[in-house]
Write a protein that holds these residues in place. Structure first.
Motif, mmCIF file in Angstrom:
data_model
loop_
_atom_site.group_PDB
_atom_site.id
_atom_site.type_symbol
_atom_site.label_atom_id
_atom_site.label_comp_id
_atom_site.label_asym_id
_atom_site.label_seq_id
_atom_site.Cartn_x
_atom_site.Cartn_y
_atom_site.Cartn_z
ATOM 1 N N ASP A 119 44.759 50.425 10.594
ATOM 2 C CA ASP A 119 45.714 49.951 11.602
ATOM 3 C C ASP A 119 45.091 50.136 12.992
ATOM 4 N N ARG A 162 53.291 60.334 13.819
ATOM 5 C CA ARG A 162 52.267 59.320 14.096
ATOM 6 C C ARG A 162 52.677 57.992 13.493
ATOM 7 N N ARG A 163 53.610 58.015 12.533
ATOM 8 C CA ARG A 163 54.071 56.753 11.936
ATOM 9 C C ARG A 163 54.918 55.942 12.916
ATOM 10 N N GLU A 210 52.811 53.074 14.137
ATOM 11 C CA GLU A 210 52.224 52.167 13.168
ATOM 12 C C GLU A 210 53.005 50.855 13.110
ATOM 13 N N LEU A 267 47.512 51.434 15.639
ATOM 14 C CA LEU A 267 47.759 52.878 15.552
ATOM 15 C C LEU A 267 46.601 53.650 16.171
ATOM 16 N N ARG A 268 45.366 53.235 15.854
ATOM 17 C CA ARG A 268 44.192 53.934 16.367
ATOM 18 C C ARG A 268 44.177 53.922 17.898
ATOM 19 N N ALA A 286 44.597 55.837 7.786
ATOM 20 C CA ALA A 286 45.562 55.030 8.533
ATOM 21 C C ALA A 286 44.942 54.449 9.790
#
Length: 1010
Positions: free
Chosen positions: A87, A115-116, A119, A90-91, A83
């Protein structure tokens, strides 16, 4: 095997793994390169080669912390690595949060699905207040659209669900915050909205517990930062509760019953938010700002609130109501409450002593800050957030009565309105806003780390590094952060002091700007006429005293005009005013200090004279400001008995049995206070020069004894065995003669005597350890004047053993001693340690210093030659022999050697001469008809005058010197300290030259003659 690593500019290098990877990672920003290499390896080969991932880690505030949390998350959810690669948003968000918050890292590891939240496009969007409310209500099983929604129940599961949902939203916000997708105002507003949503969910939980309260109207009023929409990440949430019977209860409904039921709801809501669960707690809900505080009812009706504020409320309560805003519960009732309170808030400034009350409240807040944290407290300390908030709120309340544009809840919008209205200068407002924003960002970073309520900047380098990097500082994060923080704090403090009193001063002065300038010019002329050499600087001090955050405004109104005249009567008016400002900065917030100066005119007058005369006393006062209290009477300034001082010093040492440094620091603080007492008594003529010497010498005895106690305790603790020897300190020189001056060293000798069962080598080692530890402890850096322990008068001087046994002293004196050593022993006196051992050494020395037949003619000749050589060689190069108080003609040395030669010749057969004190020896010589009374009077006058001058030099300049200064101004200041009138400097010099010239004539005849 090789590892691809992005350098600081983002380029990629290929380096041998075994040779340079760990070092390269360290250079990129990891504190522990080897550990970072291992953790990257554990993430797998794809992560090892992922330059973008490494760049995001390196860009985090704490790369090591970010990598640690990422590894833990990858163990729970391996899909996160894919992921992160797919993304970039996100990172950056996830690793950004991981780099500042170990607590949120723990949360994501426990709840990897969160963590979503970071995103996709939704991760960058700011949620609405209703969205937050809905999210948290659903978390507790409540239907958001229902009036007065109820949760499932108040079980641990329900409360944990609330905390999980809350922290998920906190994670979402923190992620946008740390990468710059949300401004400070947006962050604080969303935190406030999130708190309101949590309170709403907590109220739904409470309603499920108390269905009988379904019809009661309860409004939750947010106060403080929550009410102002400027909440920080972890804070108590301040609230007030207001209740009414339900709308369907009809007219005349039972308000008492409604309040009782609403109280149950309020208590249930507070528990729902504050209770500890497996997911922790949210924060404390604090209702202490309600009428009557914690002693008052938790919930009141609107009418009860209004009655209280109209009749009983204190000024600070109206200041608190500036921030009031409905945040949960019945919005209609909440709106009515705020509207009713606003009518009173904006009339509060008309209350008697309103401004003084607000200022006093700020002083009380500041006074409760822990001293050891004050400089690192970004909320309550000097130059902290409270300084800015109180200044803004006072200006709002004073001017907002007539200017509705100032009626803002949040600090920065209110500051901007004050600037636009001309109440605060644009530059000042800009500087305050920048300081406030910086301090709030620091506060957020500190709290995010562990999600703990704290406002203290940490001291560890790693923590400071994380703060600096979190604020975007990369080249020198620790240094740059510290510099910026201190600069902002200093500017905030300066502007706080400038603004906090301004409404009061402007209201009193009512002067246009042009007239103010004229009055300033007139004030400078007046100060110059009074004798101030720097009238502009004096005006700056006066301004600081009148506009400071302490009680300086009250001092200015009642005392400063008078004290300016008292300073002018002192030798150095400018130094006096500066010292007064410094002391007021130290004690201005202390109630007794202001009361003492206001009610005891003699104290204020004495303080003014003292500060305008003695830098030495002013310096002591800076580090022991509470000593001002002793200026109230001459009785307080009488020297304390040595026995009482020793008892107090030993008590102080006893409080720190295993901390010698701390114990001696406390003893030195006691010495500092007693030095101040002596200096004041000296300058005021309460004690003469003989008593000054005795007092200082006894004080040094006490200090040495207390330090010796601490040294012995430490040596015994380190050696894990009793000392094994008796130990004594013998005073020599001026200390032995009870003639110490303010700048004297402590000349001593050390003697020990092993206990019978202890080997001499072991005992000697222990004694040396004690002597060295004693000297070390008293030489440690401290704000008090130093007490240097000098053992150079021991047998063989610096070449000889530091400590000897009695037998060793006896052997040396029996075989090797010279006339000068016998002369030095005339001042030997027991000082500290084992009294019996000290007396034994003195008895051993008596035949040497009091020879039964007197010293031989050869010895007398040798002493005279030594004196002549000392006059020729020891006088500093370029020193005027007529102005050197110690070695000059007719000075201290001349008089002392006369007395000592008489003692060496006759004390063996005349016990009255056996004293260590110069003046007593001269008086005894007169009584024994060995010295003419007229000669004794001349010598004593010279000795006393030179001693007083040496002390005056230290008192005036703050440092020791033996020569009367050549500088005309310094010489005039010393003359004033000695009691001469302002124009008496020349008389002072003439008197000294006359007295010493007469003394030298006596010395030539008595010492060098037959």
């Amino acid at each position: 095997m090789v590892l691809a690593i992005g350098d600081e500019e983002g380029a990629v290098e290929t380096v041998p793994r075994m040779q340079t990877t760990a070092g390269r990672l360290a250079r990129l920003g990891f504190a522990d390169g080897a550990r970072a290499e291992r953790l990257l390896d554990e993430l797998g080969p794809e992560a090892v080669g992922d330059v973008a991932l490494l760049d995001s880690l390196v860009g985090a505030a704490d790369p090591d912390l970010a990598l640690t949390s990422l590894n833990r998350l990858a163990e729970r959810d391996p899909s996160v690595l894919g992921a992160l690669r797919s993304d970039p948003g996100l990172r950056d968000r996830l690793l950004g949060v991981f780099g500042v918050s170990a607590a949120l890292g723990d949360h994501v590891v426990r709840h990897p699905e969160h963590r979503r939240l970071l995103e996709g496009e939704a991760a960058a969007r700011r949620p609405s207040q209703e969205e937050l409310r809905t999210d948290l209500l659903l978390a507790v099983g409540a239907e958001p659209d229902e009036p007065g929604p109820r949760a499932r129940d108040a079980s641990t599961e329900t409360l944990s669900a609330l905390r999980v949902a809350y922290r998920g939203r906190l994670l979402h916000l923190a992620a946008r915050d740390v990468i710059g997708e949300a401004s400070l105002a947006e962050v604080t507003a969303e935190l406030s909205a999130l708190a309101g949503a949590a309170l709403e969910a907590g109220l739904a939980v409470a309603r499920s517990e108390h269905p009988e309260a379904a019809g009661v109207r309860l409004a939750v009023i947010g106060m403080g930062k929550c009410g102002a929409r400027e909440l920080n990440y972890i804070s108590d949430v301040d609230v007030i509760f207001v209740a009414e019977p339900g709308e369907d209860a009809g007219e005349g409904a039972d308000e008492t019953q409604a309040v009782r039921l609403a109280t149950r709801l309020a208590q249930g809501m507070m528990r729902a938010c504050s209770a500890t669960t497996p997911e922790g707690a949210l924060w404390e809900v604090d209702a202490a700002l309600r009428p009557e505080g914690k002693a008052g009812p938790l919930v009141r009706t609107l009418a009860s609130h209004q009655a209280y504020y109209r009749r009983w409320a204190k000024t600070w309560e109206f200041q608190a109501l500036l921030k009031a805003r409905p945040v949960a519960g019945d919005p209609g009732l909440g709106g009515r409450y705020v509207a009713a309170m606003n009518e009173m808030v904006w009339q509060a400034a008309t209350r008697e002593k309103f401004v003084e009350d607000v200022q006093a409240m700020r002083r009380r807040v500041e006074a409760h800050v822990r001293v050891e944290e004050a400089e690192r407290q970004i909320k309550l300390g000097p130059g902290g957030l409270r300084d800015i908030e109180f200044a803004v709120q006072l200006l709002q309340l004073v001017h907002g009565r007539l200017d509705p544009m100032l009626r803002r809840r949040a600090t920065l919008p209110a500051l901007a309105a004050l600037s636009r209205g001309g109440y605060v200068g644009r530059d000042d407002a800009k500087a305050l806003a920048e300081a406030y924003s910086f301090l709030r960002q620091v506060e957020h970073l500190i709290q995010l780390h562990r999600l703990r309520r704290t406002h203290v900047v940490p001291e560890g380098e790693g923590d400071l590094r994380r703060l600096g990097r979190g604020l975007g500082m990369t080249s020198d994060p620790v240094g740059e952060f510290t510099t910026r923080w201190r600069r902002h704090a200093m500017e905030a403090r300066r502007l706080h002091e400038k603004l906090f009193y301004r409404p009061l001063l402007q209201a009193v002065a009512r002067l246009p700007e042009s007239e103010d300038r004229l009055s300033t010019a007139a004030a400078q002329a007046r100060l110059e006429a009074l004798g101030y050499t720097d009238p502009a600087g004096a005006l700056r001090h006066i301004s600081a005293l009148t506009s400071g955050v302490s009680r300086r405004a009250a001092i200015q109104r009642t005392l400063l005009p008078v004290m300016l005249g008292w300073f002018a009567d002192a030798p150095d008016p400018d130094a006096g005013l500066l010292g007064f400002r410094q002391v007021s900065d130290k004690l201005g917030a202390t109630a007794w200090y202001l009361r003492l100066l206001r009610d005891e005119t003699a104290v204020a007058a004495r303080l003014a004279r003292l500060l305008g005369t003695s830098r030495y006393a002013t310096g002591l006062l800076m580090h022991a400001p509470e000593a001002v209290a002793m200026l109230g009477s001459d009785t307080e300034l009488e020297p304390r008995r040595p026995e009482a001082l020793l008892s107090e010093a030993r008590t102080v040492v006893g409080r720190h049995p295993h901390q010698a440094e701390t114990a001696v620091a406390a003893v030195r603080a006691l010495r500092r206070k007693e030095l101040f007492r002596t200096a004041v008594a000296d300058l005021d003529g309460i004690i003469d020069i003989e008593r000054v010497g005795q007092t200082l010498s006894h004080l040094n005895d006490v200090t040495i004894q207390a330090a010796l106690d601490a040294a012995i305790a430490k040596v015994e603790m380190e050696r894990r065995t009793p000392l094994g020897t008796r130990f004594a300190v013998i005073a020599m020189g001026r200390l032995g003669g009870l003639e110490c001056s303010y700048g004297s060293d402590a000349d001593v000798m050390f003697v020990h005597e092993p206990l019978p069962e202890v080997p001499e080598k072991e005992a000697t080692d222990a004694a040396h350890a004690v002597a060295n530890e004693l000297r070390r402890l008293l030489a440690l850096p401290a704000p008090d004047p130093p007490l240097t322990v000098d053992p150079d008068l021991r047998p063989e001087g610096r070449q000889g053993p530091l400590v000897r046994t009695l037998a060793s002293y006896a052997a040396y004196y029996g075989r090797w001693s010279s006339p000068w050593e016998a002369q030095a022993l005339l001042r030997a006196r027991f000082c500290a340690g084992d009294a019996g051992l000290g007396v034994a050494l003195l008895h051993l020395a008596d035949p040497l210093r009091y020879p039964p037949e007197g010293v031989s003619d050869a010895a007398v000749l040798q002493i005279r030659k030594l004196k002549a050589r000392m006059e020729a060689e020891r006088l500093p190069r370029g020193a005027d022999p007529t102005l050197h108080t110690k070695l000059g003609r007719g000075g201290l040395s001349d008089v002392e050697w006369v007395a000592q030669l008489i003692q060496l010749r006759h004390a063996g057969r005349l016990p009255s001469l056996r004293t260590t004190r110069t003046l007593q020896a001269l008086r005894a010589a007169v009584a024994e008809k060995l010295l003419d009374p007229a000669d004794e009077a001349v010598l004593a006058e010279a000795w006393c005058f030179a001693s007083r001058i040496r002390d005056a030099i230290v008192l005036v300049k703050g440092r020791a010197a033996d020569s009367i200064p050549a500088d005309v101004r310094e010489r005039a200041l010393i003359a004033r300290a000695l009691g001469y009138p302002p124009e008496g400097s020349e008389d002072f010099m003439n008197d000294y030259l006359r007295v010493t010239r007469r003394a030298r004539t006596v010395v030539e005849r008595v010492f060098y003659g037959d």
